[in-house]
Write an enzyme that holds these catalytic residues in place. Structure first.
Site, mmCIF file in Angstrom:
data_model
loop_
_atom_site.group_PDB
_atom_site.id
_atom_site.type_symbol
_atom_site.label_atom_id
_atom_site.label_comp_id
_atom_site.label_asym_id
_atom_site.label_seq_id
_atom_site.Cartn_x
_atom_site.Cartn_y
_atom_site.Cartn_z
ATOM 1 N N LYS B 79 -93.471 -31.211 11.540
ATOM 2 C CA LYS B 79 -92.196 -31.576 11.767
ATOM 3 C C LYS B 79 -91.889 -32.955 11.364
ATOM 4 C CE LYS B 79 -87.719 -30.877 14.343
ATOM 5 N NZ LYS B 79 -87.241 -30.490 15.507
ATOM 6 N N SER B 154 -83.853 -26.494 15.149
ATOM 7 C CA SER B 154 -83.796 -27.641 14.070
ATOM 8 C C SER B 154 -85.309 -27.629 13.385
ATOM 9 C CB SER B 154 -83.732 -29.110 14.795
ATOM 10 O OG SER B 154 -84.691 -29.321 15.396
ATOM 11 N N SER B 178 -85.512 -25.779 19.480
ATOM 12 C CA SER B 178 -85.980 -26.056 18.281
ATOM 13 C C SER B 178 -87.029 -25.239 17.748
ATOM 14 C CB SER B 178 -85.532 -27.571 18.131
ATOM 15 O OG SER B 178 -84.444 -27.868 17.966
#
Lengths: 98, 486
Positions: B79, B154, B178
């Site tokens: 990420k 997310s 997330s």
């Protein structure tokens, strides 16, 4: 809970943010909706309850804390490589002393 | 051969027996990325050259008699809010769009020591703030099962990368769901570990008392290996736990007989879509057949979790994001009159609407006159939520709830209504507030071909148990997934 445009401007100042008039109008509605929802928390009785700031607490003591040894840090060039304005090996900022 | 469909164990076997090289495995994943990315946009940065160089160097090490490490030649995606030395780390934000970290996060260093190959940095909601990946400054990622739908957020890009065979494993951060929500929306496994189990050093801070780093994988064995590599104490993170991690792989396959699973039925039956509820019921039936005891439990304060979270997280964020001032790194506005004006314009131009909303909410809730009513109140309710879980775990071994109230929603559907977006997190935030581990487990598909999922929560440091239950569920629930859209 309704917030006024003055309140939102005050918070924006505290947070070092800026909004256009149009952004402010949308923002106030969204902000008020969120705060209305959050108001529900008032109904929870917390009179004798202590707050929690960390769910899994690791006690810090002399046994488990890191030794305060000096170690190599970034060379100046590396520390400055992401800076938007650099001069003579330093971060350059607008003049603050008149 | 399609190397991008292999599991970690299959890559290990193949490399060991010299059926293929690390470079071939990485090349095949890069080929897959090239085909899929125009439609999916899972990545902000594809590190193709670095990955190929690294794969070749791993092959040379092996040829020279070097040991096979736990992740030798395994392509992983990271990420874009986890620092990678020399690879751009944007956090999905304009304010960091050119930021190249001078150091790597501890998880990245551990992955590299274990032989993993980073293929790229994945798209996310700006600074992890969002549930759909639509709040990325670089545009949304797309759900590989339906391109007009969100992948969840997310850490959406990481979930997409694994679901669409662009990487074998991926890593995301989970502050309020997330990792778990995108895992659920994309039909892969996603784990939020116990707070403190995995080092946060090098994870760009959003809400420091809630942030965790967790892995994504397509099967439980892979997930166990990925967790094993990143788990453990790190002197660079003072909140990192000192205890030795369990052996996650060795717990897989143990009998579930007598395992007690709590389901808060009254809680989950409110506002949850029918197909999600059906998946949950189906799962409880399977667990019963596997020898588990299903018990009804109460989590009386869970109704307050979302409000508690949307105070505590923005408060911590407003403080953490004060560092973006246009001086040391990141974007700086072009026109300004003085220092304060420079700060304000930099932040107004650099941050997106959701990040600003949360900074504002947090600043408000911490400001003089409101602190007691908001931040302090929320911190007290947090204590009550933790007690709910303590009570529940004195009665049961794990807890089964949905991940999100709906399957993946349409792109744009919730963008104009932040509150509706926040309510996506209703079942995921309690685990962050109480620091417990939680695993999103695929549980079939909806009538229109969207992934469904259930969430299993355990007591602190019970990841091993969660993985074992997930393993049995995956065995019993084996269904053919609908074809990917790309």
């Amino acid at each position: 809970m309704a917030v006024t445009i003055e309140e939102v401007r005050h918070i924006a100042n505290l947070a070092n943010l800026e909004f256009s008039e149009e952004e402010l109008r949308t923002f106030i509605v969204q902000f008020s909706n969120i705060l209305d929802h959050i108001e529900q928390l008032r109904q929870v009785n917390t009179e004798t309850i202590e707050p929690t700031y960390h769910a899994v607490v690791t006690e810090i003591n002399s046994e488990n804390s890191r030794r305060d040894n000096t170690r190599a840090s970034f060379p100046q060039q590396v520390a400055l490589m992401n800076a938007p304005d650099v001069e003579q090996g330093q971060f350059r900022v607008p003049k603050v002393i008149k | 051969m399609e190397y991008c469909r292999l599991s970690i164990a299959e890559i290990q076997d193949g490399v060991r027996q010299k059926q293929f090289s690390c470079r071939e495995v990485v090349e095949d994943h890069l080929k897959r990325i090239e085909i899929a990315e125009p439609k999916l946009q899972a990545f902000v940065t594809v590190a193709a050259e670095l990955a190929l160089t690294r794969a070749s160097s791993l092959d040379r090490d092996l040829a020279a008699g070097g040991p096979l490490r736990p992740l030798t030649g395994v392509p992983v995606a990271i990420k874009d809010n986890i620092c990678t030395q020399g690879i751009k780390t944007t956090c999905g934000s304009r304010i960091l769009q050119n930021y190249i970290p001078p150091y790597s996060a501890t998880v990245v260093e551990r992955l590299e020591s274990a032989g993993a190959v980073i293929v790229g940095k994945t798209n996310c909601d700006e600074f992890g703030m969002g549930s759909s990946t639509e709040n990325s400054a670089f545009g949304p990622s797309r759900n590989p099962f339906a391109l007009d739908r969100v992948p969840g957020g997310s850490s959406g890009g990481s979930a997409v990368a694994v679901a669409a065979y662009e990487s074998v494993g991926a890593f995301g951060s989970d502050t309020g769901g997330s990792v778990r929500t995108p895992a659920a929306f994309c039909g892969v496994l996603g784990l939020k570990p116990t707070y403190g189990r995995v080092s946060r050093y090098g994870l760009v801070a959003f809400s420091s008392s809630l942030d965790t780093i967790g892995p994504f994988a397509r099967n439980v064995e892979d997930l166990a290996v990925l967790l094993q590599v990143i788990a453990g104490h790190d002197p660079l993170d003072m909140t990192s736990h000192r205890g030795t991690p369990d052996s996650y792989q060795s717990g897989i396959g143990a009998s579930l007989r007598g395992h007690r699973i709590g389901v808060p039925f009254t809680l989950v039956e409110q506002g949850v879509e029918a197909e999600i509820l059906q998946a949950l019921r189906r799962t409880t039936e399977i667990l019963k057949q596997l020898g588990c005891e299903i018990e009804e439990i109460a989590l009386p304060h869970s109704g307050s979790a979302i409000d508690t979270y949307y105070l505590i997280a923005p408060c911590e964020a407003s403080s953490n994001l004060a560092r973006y001032d246009g001086v040391k790194y990141g974007y700086r506005t072009r026109r300004f009159s003085d220092l304060t004006d420079m700060y304000r314009r930099t932040r107004a131009e650099g941050f997106g609407p959701e990040v600003k909303r949360r900074i504002m909410l947090g600043t408000f809730a911490l400001s003089s006159g409101y602190y007691d009513a908001y931040f302090l109140k929320a911190s007290k309710v947090r204590t009550l939520l933790i007690r709910d879980f303590q009570n529940a775990f004195s009665q049961v071994d794990s807890i089964l709830i949905p991940v999100a109230p709906t399957p993946a929603f349409k792109i744009g559907e919730k963008m104009s209504d932040p509150l509706a977006m926040y309510l996506t997190d209703i079942f995921t935030v309690p685990a962050n507030l109480s620091g417990i581990p939680a695993l999103s487990i695929p549980a079939g598909y909806s009538r229109n071909g969207l992934p469904l999922a259930v969430q299993l929560l355990g007591n602190h440091f019970q990841e091993r148990r969660l993985l074992n239950v997930a393993y049995h569920l995956r065995q019993a629930l084996a269904v053919n997934p609908p074809p990917l859209a790309v």
